[in-house]
Write an enzyme that holds these catalytic residues in place. Sequence first.
Site, PDB file in Angstrom:
ATOM      1  N   CYS A 187       9.993  -6.749 -25.853  1.00 31.65           N
ATOM      2  CA  CYS A 187      10.787  -7.629 -26.713  1.00 31.65           C
ATOM      3  C   CYS A 187      10.143  -7.743 -28.094  1.00 31.65           C
ATOM      4  O   CYS A 187       9.013  -7.293 -28.316  1.00 31.65           O
ATOM      5  CB  CYS A 187      10.946  -9.010 -26.074  1.00 31.65           C
ATOM      6  SG  CYS A 187       9.410  -9.971 -25.997  1.00 31.65           S
ATOM      7  N   ILE A 192      -6.813 -30.419 -18.424  1.00 32.40           N
ATOM      8  CA  ILE A 192      -6.703 -29.659 -19.672  1.00 32.40           C
ATOM      9  C   ILE A 192      -7.031 -30.544 -20.868  1.00 32.40           C
ATOM     10  O   ILE A 192      -7.649 -30.088 -21.842  1.00 32.40           O
ATOM     11  CB  ILE A 192      -5.307 -29.020 -19.809  1.00 32.40           C
ATOM     12  CG1 ILE A 192      -5.086 -27.999 -18.689  1.00 32.40           C
ATOM     13  CG2 ILE A 192      -5.155 -28.332 -21.164  1.00 32.40           C
ATOM     14  CD1 ILE A 192      -3.707 -27.344 -18.707  1.00 32.40           C
ATOM     15  N   CYS A 241       6.668  -9.452 -28.005  1.00 30.02           N
ATOM     16  CA  CYS A 241       5.596  -8.600 -27.477  1.00 30.02           C
ATOM     17  C   CYS A 241       5.196  -7.525 -28.476  1.00 30.02           C
ATOM     18  O   CYS A 241       4.010  -7.217 -28.644  1.00 30.02           O
ATOM     19  CB  CYS A 241       6.038  -7.946 -26.166  1.00 30.02           C
ATOM     20  SG  CYS A 241       6.050  -9.049 -24.731  1.00 30.02           S
ATOM     21  N   THR A 249       2.527 -22.819 -25.765  1.00 26.90           N
ATOM     22  CA  THR A 249       2.786 -22.307 -24.417  1.00 26.90           C
ATOM     23  C   THR A 249       1.732 -21.269 -24.055  1.00 26.90           C
ATOM     24  O   THR A 249       1.464 -20.345 -24.824  1.00 26.90           O
ATOM     25  CB  THR A 249       4.205 -21.712 -24.294  1.00 26.90           C
ATOM     26  OG1 THR A 249       4.420 -21.286 -22.934  1.00 26.90           O
ATOM     27  CG2 THR A 249       4.426 -20.543 -25.236  1.00 26.90           C
ATOM     28  N   THR A 252       1.084 -28.020 -12.965  1.00 26.98           N
ATOM     29  CA  THR A 252       2.326 -27.327 -12.598  1.00 26.98           C
ATOM     30  C   THR A 252       2.463 -27.236 -11.087  1.00 26.98           C
ATOM     31  O   THR A 252       3.553 -27.411 -10.531  1.00 26.98           O
ATOM     32  CB  THR A 252       2.349 -25.915 -13.206  1.00 26.98           C
ATOM     33  OG1 THR A 252       2.268 -26.026 -14.627  1.00 26.98           O
ATOM     34  CG2 THR A 252       3.627 -25.176 -12.834  1.00 26.98           C
ATOM     35  N   HIS A 275       3.699 -30.480  -9.789  1.00 21.59           N
ATOM     36  CA  HIS A 275       5.158 -30.590  -9.964  1.00 21.59           C
ATOM     37  C   HIS A 275       5.882 -29.909  -8.801  1.00 21.59           C
ATOM     38  O   HIS A 275       6.845 -30.447  -8.241  1.00 21.59           O
ATOM     39  CB  HIS A 275       5.588 -29.927 -11.278  1.00 21.59           C
ATOM     40  CG  HIS A 275       5.246 -30.712 -12.507  1.00 21.59           C
ATOM     41  ND1 HIS A 275       5.751 -31.978 -12.757  1.00 21.59           N
ATOM     42  CD2 HIS A 275       4.462 -30.412 -13.571  1.00 21.59           C
ATOM     43  CE1 HIS A 275       5.286 -32.411 -13.919  1.00 21.59           C
ATOM     44  NE2 HIS A 275       4.504 -31.483 -14.424  1.00 21.59           N
ATOM     45  N   CYS A 299      -3.350 -26.873 -10.501  1.00 23.22           N
ATOM     46  CA  CYS A 299      -2.863 -27.190 -11.848  1.00 23.22           C
ATOM     47  C   CYS A 299      -1.788 -28.272 -11.772  1.00 23.22           C
ATOM     48  O   CYS A 299      -1.185 -28.502 -10.713  1.00 23.22           O
ATOM     49  CB  CYS A 299      -2.300 -25.917 -12.481  1.00 23.22           C
ATOM     50  SG  CYS A 299      -1.495 -26.138 -14.077  1.00 23.22           S
TER      51      CYS A 299
END
Length: 346
Positions: free
Chosen positions: A100, A179, A103, A292, A44, A47, A42
């Site tokens: 939370c 993506i 959720c 996200t 990410t 990175h 990916c």
Amino acid sequence: MGGKMKAVVKHHQGYGAQLQMVEIPQINEDEVLIKVKATSICGTDVHIYKWDEWSQSRVKPPYIFGHEFSGEVVQKGNKVTNVEIGDSVSAETHIVCGKCQQCLTGRAHICKHTKIIGVDTQGCFAEYVALPSANLWKNPKEMPFDIASIQEPMGNAVHTVLSGEVIGKTVAIIGCGPIGMMAVGVAKAAGAAQVIAIDLNDYRLNLAKEMGATRIINSNKENPLEVVEFLTGGNGVDVVCEMSGHPVAMNHGFKMVTNGGRVSILSLPLRPVEVDVTNNIVFKGITVQGITGRKMFESWQQVSALIHSGQINTRPIITHHFSLEEFEKGFDLMIEGNCGKVVLQP
């Protein structure tokens, strides 16, 4: 299950990674041990591999990275009931708290206490990975492992494109990494009238065309704003999906979207981006969305159905396969941009 396994380890605070022999992870009563059959690289992961500013502030080497995969369940804890030994699975990579406000109101994908597999925890660039059973997605037995491994990033594309109306709309996909290519396919399958793919890389733009783009634009060769104005009769596009993270490209997106349109941003700019809020957001009356991850597990259901039904052919996106030992070749291709999705097979 004891013993050693091969794994790609982010071994230091610097460029690169190492193939190491490490302990096979142990599982608790709510976890599952999975033999990894395919794991894809990916952005990410790139990175982290390059050790850029974002990764320096986020990850803590040494650890196993990687988060996109498919595999076979080989061991499960005594409280696990949702999968069985031998099942083919992939995983939702956001480990959420379940407690939370987000959720508890059906928005676990934006849990305030999210941990990401392969970023905040041990990852899947390995022969085995241990994960909470609640994060597993059971794959159809006939789905090839390499295709099953790219469902997680495709979920990002689905979430981005389908966060608003698409049928009959003109959609611009800015940034044609893997993506972005997937987003082209999703927009086309969802009934977009035009899908305009924008990038600097001809290799990836051609893949975007294979995925259904009705027009590709290389920003080094054509002015995207002028082309979009012509294609839309001066109206601008209805939807912009920003996948590049580049400040210039992002501003192009805000300029080309029509009044009342939508800009959905999945990209992660490395630094703050200056935007003309007054003229390109407020006066245009547009909707701006931060995207996200994937909706848990709505996006997974959509991805699995789109692939299984043949509405989207993901095969053109997967351009390279390497063994785990050849991981450096895969990362080199990703950094150069001369690839679609790169799959590693332990």
